[in-house]
Each structure stands twice: as structure tokens, then as C-alpha cells.
Design a protein around this motif. Sequence first.
Motif, short mmCIF file in Angstrom:
data_model
loop_
_atom_site.label_atom_id
_atom_site.label_comp_id
_atom_site.label_asym_id
_atom_site.label_seq_id
_atom_site.Cartn_x
_atom_site.Cartn_y
_atom_site.Cartn_z
N ILE A 306 18.18 1.17 3.81
CA ILE A 306 18.13 -0.13 3.12
C ILE A 306 17.08 -1.14 4.24
N ILE A 307 17.25 -1.26 5.11
CA ILE A 307 16.60 -1.81 6.26
C ILE A 307 14.96 -1.21 5.32
N SER A 308 14.50 -0.66 5.49
CA SER A 308 13.42 -0.08 5.73
C SER A 308 13.05 -0.14 3.29
N SER A 309 13.91 -0.40 3.03
CA SER A 309 13.42 -0.26 1.28
C SER A 309 13.63 -1.81 1.31
N GLU A 310 14.07 -2.75 2.35
CA GLU A 310 13.76 -4.28 1.49
C GLU A 310 12.87 -3.90 2.16
N ILE A 311 12.37 -3.65 3.36
CA ILE A 311 10.86 -4.19 3.55
C ILE A 311 9.66 -3.84 3.30
N TYR A 312 10.33 -2.86 2.27
CA TYR A 312 9.02 -2.03 1.24
C TYR A 312 8.27 -2.72 -0.42
N THR A 313 9.82 -3.26 -0.05
CA THR A 313 10.17 -4.24 -1.15
C THR A 313 9.24 -5.34 -1.13
N ASN A 314 9.79 -6.19 -0.16
CA ASN A 314 8.64 -7.30 0.68
C ASN A 314 7.27 -6.88 0.35
N ILE A 315 6.40 -5.81 0.96
CA ILE A 315 5.69 -6.08 1.08
C ILE A 315 4.52 -5.21 0.22
N HIS A 316 5.11 -4.50 -0.67
CA HIS A 316 4.67 -4.61 -2.20
C HIS A 316 4.50 -5.79 -3.24
N LYS A 317 5.57 -6.94 -2.74
CA LYS A 317 5.28 -8.36 -3.55
C LYS A 317 3.82 -8.92 -3.26
N ILE A 318 3.49 -8.45 -1.74
CA ILE A 318 2.70 -8.76 -1.20
C ILE A 318 1.22 -8.02 -1.18
N ILE A 319 1.58 -6.61 -2.02
CA ILE A 319 0.64 -5.89 -2.27
C ILE A 319 0.00 -6.92 -3.41
N GLU A 320 0.63 -6.83 -4.44
CA GLU A 320 0.44 -7.28 -6.04
C GLU A 320 -0.53 -8.02 -5.49
N LYS A 321 -0.05 -9.28 -4.98
CA LYS A 321 -0.82 -10.36 -4.71
C LYS A 321 -2.57 -10.85 -4.58
N VAL A 322 -2.26 -9.51 -3.19
CA VAL A 322 -3.64 -9.46 -2.63
C VAL A 322 -5.05 -8.20 -2.96
N VAL A 323 -4.29 -7.36 -3.65
CA VAL A 323 -5.17 -6.29 -3.78
C VAL A 323 -5.61 -7.16 -5.46
N ILE A 324 -7.33 -6.52 -5.06
CA ILE A 324 -7.95 -6.56 -6.51
C ILE A 324 -8.41 -4.95 -6.68
N VAL A 325 -8.69 -4.93 -7.92
CA VAL A 325 -8.85 -3.84 -8.21
C VAL A 325 -10.43 -3.71 -9.24
N LYS A 326 -11.45 -3.63 -8.75
CA LYS A 326 -12.17 -4.58 -8.77
C LYS A 326 -12.84 -3.28 -10.20
N ALA A 327 -13.01 -1.84 -10.36
CA ALA A 327 -13.52 -1.21 -11.31
C ALA A 327 -12.56 -0.90 -11.30
N ARG A 328 -12.12 0.81 -12.86
CA ARG A 328 -11.31 1.25 -13.56
C ARG A 328 -11.11 2.59 -12.11
N GLY A 329 -10.11 2.77 -11.47
CA GLY A 329 -9.71 4.18 -10.80
C GLY A 329 -10.44 3.84 -9.30
N GLU A 330 -9.77 4.65 -8.10
CA GLU A 330 -10.22 4.87 -7.45
C GLU A 330 -11.56 5.74 -7.01
N LYS A 331 -12.04 5.66 -6.32
CA LYS A 331 -13.22 6.78 -5.86
C LYS A 331 -12.20 7.73 -4.77
#
Lengths: 706, 82
Positions: A306-331
Motif C-alpha cells: 500500500i505505502i510503496s504504491s502510494e509513493i510511486y503514484t506521487n512520484i509518477h505525478k512529478i515525473i509527468e511534470k518534469v520529464v520532457i521528451v524532445k524527440a520521438r522514442g528513446e535511444k
Amino acid sequence: MQIHKSKNKQDKKKKKVKEFINIGLAGNANVGKSVIFNQLTGLSQTIGNWPGKTVEKMEGHLNSLGYRFNIVDLPGIYSLSTYSLEEIISREYLVSEEVDVIINVIDATNLERNLFFTFQLLELKVPMILAINQMDILRKRNLKLNFERLEEIFKLPVIPVVAVHGTGVYQLLEKAIELVVYHQPTSHYIQDGKKIHEQLSNNDKKVNNDLSIKERFHFPDLSSILKYGKEVETRIYELIKNIDIHLEYFSTFNYPSRFLAIKILENDEEIEKIFKANQKTIYIINLAENYRNELEELHGEDISTIISSEIYTNIHKIIEKVVIVKARGEKKLVWAEKLDHLTTHSFWGYIILILILAGIYFFTFLIGGFFGGLIEDFFEVLSNIIYSIYGEDDLWVKIFWEGGLGGFFGGLSGVLVYVIPFFLIIEFLQDSGYLPRAAYLMDRFMHSLGVHGKTIIPMILGFGCNVPACTGCRIMETEREKKISIALTSLIPCSAVMAVVLGLVGRYVGITWVLILFAINFIVIIITGKILNKILPGQCTELIMEVHQYRIPNYSVILKQTWIRTKEFIFKALPIIIITGFLLEIFFIFRLLDPINFILSPITVYWLGLPAITGIFLIYGILRKELTLVLLALLANSMGTTLLGLLTPLQMIIFSLVSMLYIPCFATIVLIAKETNWKYALQIAGLEIGMALLIGGIINWVFFFI
Amino acid sequence: MESLIKCLIDCLIGEKLKVLRVNAGYHAKRRLANLGIIPGVQIIKKKAAPFRGPIEVIVKGTSLVIGRGLAARIVVLSDNSK
């Protein structure tokens, strides 16, 4: 014990004033922590042990920007729970008065999992800097991070770093100073483009280190990101309320109330001990248990999920805000993927593993043998000069020269020259990321010996020297596995044993017998594993291990690590070798140990078919195994013959075999005792003596009847 | 759209999976949860070691090796439509 220690610390705290800024480097394994550590501290590093623990503590210091920094490189861990000793040590250390600032090293290419650990660190409420490393690789993967956003979210300094190039590394120190001086994150304090340390007078630069830095630090309110779901959060709130009633008691442990509340809810064994130690707080354990049961029923999952899931949910929200994909696909790194495929292949993987093991020996011996030869020649020349001046019969010259300096040169030529190339190759393997692959390949096989695949890592280390390898067994998670791993590792033929086997059997009997001896050694390891697996209570746990992508090893890290380990060896092991050599020579000259040969002769002469004198050599061999060969050669020399004149081929084989197996060397025994207990160390020694005598005797008698 | 519930060791290499349950003991479960193996998370089975050895999965962009015995207790949903 732990609790008492903390109390004592508390008493001392007020008096302690240090003028260092103490930084703890924390992060997952393989995120570049040690690279940053190396960049900052250079060659000032030392390896010690955590007080009373067997986990290695890497420490280093530097002067920079008018401050003195003391930096501790914490073990690479994934969580602050109680999964391993490393996790427990890390969290106790981070909240202690010894740490002023945490630098949390984060792998930019693996933000999600790294931030999980960051979230745990944030709960400690210690001044912290986030160092986002491997930005270069992130860019290569066409990804970008929004650092302004990250700082807004974490309300703490977030610094982009490329550790291998040293980019951003010193900025971490500047930020550390800011946190310590202003008691809060201060990006808005920077005036006229002047950096913080440039604005300070020399008086400001005195840092009084007790807990005051942490206590006065205005840790930002991060509840918006750290908050769990409502069900969990209300229960944590209730627990905090109850903890705060006894704040006076809990404050001696330095953990924030919220951290204690989360951990007691999570059923953390170590934190529970704190609650148990005080009559008045025991009831909170029951309260937490009730809450835990309610939550588990509510979610249909256990509390850690339960606790790990909730932490990962919170992290996921942050990641969505800060990671910018510049081009399509990761090398992806193609060569690393290919190498990974090859080294874990069901056929080639094992071939490569064998080649690497052979390579360790070959490399160690080629280099070690070459330099060892040079040093020996040098000693010979010196020896001749000394004897031509003082004559060969001067007793004191003999004791001093052969014993003291002979021991010194023997240590250099016999051990150090092998230790250095070995450390080099091991650091190389470690840094490139190979070792977990070996664990992956060998997991299945190791299970039949009662341990999981990770044991193969200390065992590989054992080929060089059993002593550090047995320390390496601390990576095993349970006591039972640690015990078995230590026993198996202590049976690995180290380079000293190799010297005996190759120098005796390899040189005078032939390579076939060398291989046979190794096969026997291998079988003994399997038998030992099987026996211990049966005897020791408990079950084999399963492997859970991260496998990192291969990377080009950082030569500077490898060289520095090798140097530090060598330095350690020079200061700790070499003096013992010299003193032993000295004593040995005295014993030798005054024939003090001859009675032992007589006592041992039923075993050595009758059962093993060896000359009586070997009894004493085997005793010396306990100190350092290669001594058995060295002494044999010395004896042959003094008798004016070679080893061939002293021992028959069969005797050589038996002698080597016994040297190989009969007992871990003294240093290893002491270390095993420290890691486990004396009883276990002596049991292992006994078991190994028994097997060595049994097998040696059998070979002797079989050949006798043939 | 065909979905199948099975345990991790029975899945094919390269299969995209969703974790449903981890039926392990307290410590193993907490460890896996900390490393991201929690119900609902997407994983890919990357490879399986020879001789019935451990399983390697990709979870949240990192490779994790899980012993076979433990992998047998991870229940996943295999989504064949993808």
C-alpha cells in the motif's frame, strides 16, 4: 544496545564542536555516487568500518570555498527499511549529529525508482541537495528535465550533474554551504550574481557542528508531495499525535515523528525496538498494528505494498511534470545491450564467466609474478651485500635481515604485487557492471548449496584474497545465507594458495594435477554447501537484484579505489606480515617449535605420508598460506637441494592439497568470527581441517596400495 | 482482446505484463514493492536464466532479476492484444 548507544551519544552531543560541514552521499547503487565522491575527495579517502558493524564506511575530506568538508559515501541502497544491514546503518547515520547535509545522488535515466529513495530520505527532514546525475546520457536519449520545476516541487536545491566529467560537482558544495549558513534553501539569497560563499566574511565560515544545523534548518513543507492517500494519512496523523505525547523520549533518537509513525505502521522491526524500550510507548505498537490491519483489510494488500504504491503514484505525478521528451522514442545503447545478451547467454555466458575467472588469475599472476621477481632479485642483491659486510653467521643480522626486512620484502614480492593487480581487475569488473550477471547465471546452481546467486560475487572476490571477500558476504540478506556464503568463500583458493599449488605441483608435477586439485577443491565447496544447507535452520531466500546496464568503466574511479584498498593493505596487513616474519625467524633459529613436529607426526608422517618438518610449516601456513611453500623452499635451500630433493611428487600433491583446504588463514578466521561469532569460525576451521586430512589421507593411502 | 492470468515464470520472453499479486512473505514483498513491483504496474519479461534459473524483468525502466521461486509467486495478467 542500540538504544543505550543513542543515549550516550545524546550526552556527548552538546560538547562536540567540529569545524567541518559533514555531508552524507546517499543514493541507489550504481548511480555514480562513488564517482562524485572521488571527484570531491580525491586521494584523501579512507575505508573504515561503521562502529561495531562490518559494513564498509568510505570517508574523505576536502577544503573548498573556505570550508572544510567531511564526506561519507553511504552504501548504495533502495530504501530506508530493514532489508539489509546497510539500510539500517544508513538511516541511523543520516539522522545522527554526524551529518549536516545529505546529497542525494539520483540517476536521471532512472528517475522513478531513484525518487522512491529520495522520498524516503525526505521523511528524515535532514537538509538535502538533490544531485541529478548522468544528465549526458539523458540527453543522448532525447530526454530533458525541467530543473526549475523540480526545485519548485522539492523546495530544495536540485543540481544537474555529469559526474564523470565533474560537471556540477562543486556546485553541490556551494549549495551545501548555503543550506548550512542560511538554514534553508536560498536560491533567492543570491545577490548581484555573487555566489553565497563570496558574500560571507571569514567569521561566518565557522561552523559549529552539533545537531544545531539540523535543528535550526527550516525544512520545507513537502506535505503536498509526500502525502499518502486519505486512509493512510489519517492513521499516520493519529500515530504522530501519540508519538508527540512522548516527544521527549523519541527525540533522543533523532528521527522525525512522522518517520517513526510511518515505520511503526509498516511494522519496521528496528523502529519497533525503540517503542518497546519504553514502557509508556509500547501501546503505540498495538495501535499501529490495529491501523495496519484496518488498512490491509481496506485495500486487500499488505502494508508495504500500500505505502510503496502510494509513493510511486506521487512520484509518477512529478515525473509527468518534469520529464520532457524532445524527440520521438528513446535511444538505447546498442553495444551494452549486445554485451548483456552475450554475457547472460545460456552457453556463451558460462564460457565468458570461466574466461573471466581464468583472466583474473592470469592477469594477477602475470603482473604479480613479474614485479615479484624484480623485488626478489633486488632483495637477493641487497642480501649478498649485507652478508659480505657482516658475514653469514652473525645471529642478529640474520634475525633482523631475514626476519624483519625479509618479511617486508616477502610481503611486497609475495603478496602486495599480487594484491594490486587483483584489486584493479575486481574494481574493473565491479565498475563495468559485470558481477550481477555472474550472479544471474549462477543463481540456480548456488541454490543447491543453500544460497542465492549473489554469493558468487564474494566468491569471485575470494580468488584474490579471502579476507575482503568474507567481508563482501555482507551483501547477503539473511544471517543464514551470510554464514553459508562465508564458509564457501573461505574455501575458494586465494592467490596465496594458488602460489603454493602452482609453485609446487604446477612446477614439479604437471598441470593435470593442478586441475585435479582444483576439481577436488570445487567438490569440497559443493559438499560444504550441501552440509551447511542441511544443518543450518531456515530456508534459502530468493534472489532480488538490480542488473545495471553495462558502462565503460571510469578509469579514475578504478585507480583511486585500487589505491585506497592497497593503502589499506599496506597499513593493516603488511605490519603483521613483517612482525610474523620476524618472530618466525627467531623461532626458527632457536628451534622453539620442533616439539610440535613431533606431536603432529602421527598425522603428517603416518596418515599423510609427509616429512615430519612439514607439520610446522602447516602451522605457519595458518598465518599466511603461501608460507608453507616459502618455508619449504627455504628449507630446501638451506639443505643445498631443490624442492624435488625434499618431496616426492605425491608428497607435493598431498602437501598442496592440505595447504589448499586445511584451514582458512588466520586473518580470515578472525574476520569470520567478527562477521558471525567465534564458535562458527572455529566450526568452519574444524570442518575444513577434517576434510583436508580426510582427502589428503585417502590420496596417500590409495597411492600407497597402488 | 484476450487476457490471461498466469504466474511470471510461465510467461513468454518479451511479453508485456501487468502485475496482479505478489504472494510472497513480508520481507520479499516489501523489497519487491520498494523496487516497484506492485499490483497494477507494467513489466516486461526480459529473459529467463538457463537451467531453470531466475527471471529478469524490466520494471520502471530498470532490469530486475528475481529468483525463480519468487517469480513463481508473482501473478501477472498477460495482455495478448498488444
